[in-house]
Write a protein that holds these residues in place. Structure first.
Motif, PDB file in Angstrom:
ATOM      1  N   UNK A  71       0.779  -1.240   0.000  1.00 40.57           N
ATOM      2  CA  UNK A  71       0.000   0.000   0.000  1.00 40.57           C
ATOM      3  C   UNK A  71       0.813   1.293   0.000  1.00 40.57           C
ATOM      4  N   UNK A  72       2.099   1.253  -0.339  1.00 40.61           N
ATOM      5  CA  UNK A  72       2.906   2.470  -0.398  1.00 40.61           C
ATOM      6  C   UNK A  72       2.265   3.480  -1.353  1.00 40.61           C
ATOM      7  N   UNK A  73       2.044   4.681  -0.869  1.00 44.09           N
ATOM      8  CA  UNK A  73       1.373   5.708  -1.672  1.00 44.09           C
ATOM      9  C   UNK A  73       2.114   6.012  -2.966  1.00 44.09           C
ATOM     10  N   UNK A  74       3.425   5.819  -2.966  1.00 43.65           N
ATOM     11  CA  UNK A  74       4.210   6.228  -4.117  1.00 43.65           C
ATOM     12  C   UNK A  74       3.896   5.428  -5.375  1.00 43.65           C
ATOM     13  N   UNK A  75       3.478   4.173  -5.215  1.00 42.08           N
ATOM     14  CA  UNK A  75       3.169   3.387  -6.411  1.00 42.08           C
ATOM     15  C   UNK A  75       1.866   3.866  -7.050  1.00 42.08           C
ATOM     16  N   UNK A  76       0.908   4.307  -6.217  1.00 45.11           N
ATOM     17  CA  UNK A  76      -0.331   4.871  -6.752  1.00 45.11           C
ATOM     18  C   UNK A  76      -0.062   6.225  -7.413  1.00 45.11           C
ATOM     19  N   UNK A  77       0.776   7.014  -6.772  1.00 45.68           N
ATOM     20  CA  UNK A  77       1.125   8.321  -7.330  1.00 45.68           C
ATOM     21  C   UNK A  77       1.808   8.161  -8.689  1.00 45.68           C
ATOM     22  N   UNK A  78       2.685   7.156  -8.788  1.00 48.37           N
ATOM     23  CA  UNK A  78       3.382   6.906 -10.056  1.00 48.37           C
ATOM     24  C   UNK A  78       2.394   6.535 -11.154  1.00 48.37           C
ATOM     25  N   UNK A  79       1.401   5.709 -10.818  1.00 55.70           N
ATOM     26  CA  UNK A  79       0.407   5.291 -11.814  1.00 55.70           C
ATOM     27  C   UNK A  79      -0.427   6.477 -12.282  1.00 55.70           C
ATOM     28  N   UNK A 130      -2.109  12.658 -14.547  1.00 51.72           N
ATOM     29  CA  UNK A 130      -2.952  13.240 -13.511  1.00 51.72           C
ATOM     30  C   UNK A 130      -2.116  13.556 -12.283  1.00 51.72           C
ATOM     31  N   UNK A 131      -2.152  14.799 -11.839  1.00 51.79           N
ATOM     32  CA  UNK A 131      -1.415  15.237 -10.664  1.00 51.79           C
ATOM     33  C   UNK A 131      -2.379  15.450  -9.501  1.00 51.79           C
ATOM     34  N   UNK A 132      -1.850  15.382  -8.295  1.00 55.65           N
ATOM     35  CA  UNK A 132      -2.682  15.605  -7.117  1.00 55.65           C
ATOM     36  C   UNK A 132      -2.938  17.096  -6.931  1.00 55.65           C
ATOM     37  N   UNK A 133      -3.979  17.401  -6.173  1.00 61.43           N
ATOM     38  CA  UNK A 133      -4.321  18.796  -5.890  1.00 61.43           C
ATOM     39  C   UNK A 133      -4.977  18.880  -4.522  1.00 61.43           C
ATOM     40  N   UNK A 170      -4.878  -2.608  -1.664  1.00 57.86           N
ATOM     41  CA  UNK A 170      -5.605  -1.928  -2.729  1.00 57.86           C
ATOM     42  C   UNK A 170      -6.509  -0.813  -2.221  1.00 57.86           C
ATOM     43  N   UNK A 171      -7.336  -1.112  -1.224  1.00 57.97           N
ATOM     44  CA  UNK A 171      -8.337  -0.145  -0.791  1.00 57.97           C
ATOM     45  C   UNK A 171      -7.737   0.949   0.093  1.00 57.97           C
ATOM     46  N   UNK A 172      -7.237   0.549   1.273  1.00 57.82           N
ATOM     47  CA  UNK A 172      -6.711   1.562   2.190  1.00 57.82           C
ATOM     48  C   UNK A 172      -5.459   2.230   1.629  1.00 57.82           C
ATOM     49  N   UNK A 173      -4.656   1.472   0.884  1.00 55.24           N
ATOM     50  CA  UNK A 173      -3.478   2.067   0.267  1.00 55.24           C
ATOM     51  C   UNK A 173      -3.848   3.181  -0.690  1.00 55.24           C
ATOM     52  N   UNK A 174      -4.857   2.926  -1.522  1.00 55.29           N
ATOM     53  CA  UNK A 174      -5.294   3.932  -2.486  1.00 55.29           C
ATOM     54  C   UNK A 174      -5.898   5.147  -1.795  1.00 55.29           C
TER      55      UNK A 174
END
Length: 301
Positions: A192-200, A206-209, A241-245
């Motif tokens: 659930x590392x946030x960085x893998x979701x951010x990379x995808x 799509x960037x965060x805001x 998948x869920x909490x990680x995302x």
């Protein structure tokens, strides 16, 4: 709620699943290569696989990515397969003799449509008289294609090595994903590392805001709460998948199809977890068709 711009999918037990339990397929290949059916059984393989996988992972983390010299995922899996067979009761001299052939047979099997299948709501398949598996997606529209035609980007996020790319190709899934795959072995991070979701998300442009109207725009470290607006992650594992995302600032849907899940999935039965899912407000879906229905509703289609 915002319109959906991107849907990310987990792989195992979300898009694809073994045609037969993995321990059954391992035993079948062992028997083809001369091991006794009374020694190497699905039961002995099943009891051996997880300890062998854990041992190989401890010795060579991340599929040998940091080993000296560096290992390929195929080399890593050859070691894991050999240790599995040894723990399952294979005689050492026989194992040394057949391992090059047995290992290759298992690697080939799980890189193809022989070892895995796509769920019916991904790329429905039909069987010809010659037992050739034909992507039914060529004949009728599947959910992932519907998302593409609706202008929604799609991608995959998986804790896996790059051999999964061959599996996805064999099952006809890769061409359906408009923005490719993010694999932990390549990315260097695991859910659930946030960085893998951010990379995808960033692969899809799509960037965060910062969420407008949020009452608390900063976390305990004083950093801004950021969201990937309109991004949905669909997977079968609660933590990964869920909490990680959700922790990464995405929305998430936990898929729970009827029936069993494959060995190795990091979850318990739905009956055991139902109360926890309800308490935590986890959004559960039964089919990928529900994702398409949500897209139509939120995107005004």
């Amino acid at each position: 709620m915002s319109r959906i711009r991107l849907v990310l999918f987990d792989a195992f037990d979300t898009l694809i699943t073994p045609r037969l339990p993995i321990h059954v397929q391992y035993a079948q290949e062992a028997h083809k290569h001369g091991f006794s059916e009374s020694v190497i059984t699905p039961a002995t393989v099943r009891s051996a696989f997880k300890p062998a996988f854990r041992k190989t992972t401890e010795l060579f983390p991340e599929w040998g990515r940091h080993a000296e010299p560096k290992m390929s995922p195929s080399e890593w899996w050859m070691m894991c397969i050999e240790e599995t067979m040894r723990m399952a009761g294979a005689e050492q001299s026989k194992l040394e003799e057949v391992m090059p052939r047995l290992g290759k047979a298992l690697l080939d099997r799980f890189e193809s449509a022989e070892g895995y299948r796509a769920f019916d709501d991904v790329v429905p398949c039909c069987e010809s008289p010659q037992r050739a598996w034909i992507p039914y997606g060529k004949l009728t529209m599947n959910v992932v294609t519907q998302l593409k035609q609706a202008g929604v980007k799609t991608g995959l996020v998986s804790n896996a090595d790059d051999r999964i790319l061959k599996t996805l190709d064999a099952l006809g899934i890769t061409p359906l994903l408009s923005h490719g795959t993010t694999i932990s072995q390549i990315a260097g991070y695991e859910k659930p590392d946030s960085r893998i979701f951010e990379a995808a998300c960033r692969t899809a442009g799509i960037e965060s805001e910062v969420t407008e109207g949020a009452t608390d725009k900063h976390d305990e470290n004083g950093e801004e709460h950021r969201q990937f607006q309109g991004v949905l992650m669909v997977g079968d594992e609660v933590e990964a998948d869920y909490h990680g995302a959700v922790s990464a600032g995405l929305e998430a849907r936990l898929i729970r199809r009827p029936g069993d899940f494959s060995d190795g999935a990091k979850r318990v039965s739905e009956e055991e977890e139902r109360e926890t899912l309800h308490r935590d407000g986890v959004h559960v879906i039964r089919s990928l068709k529900e994702v398409m229905n949500e897209v139509k509703h939120r995107n005004g289609l």
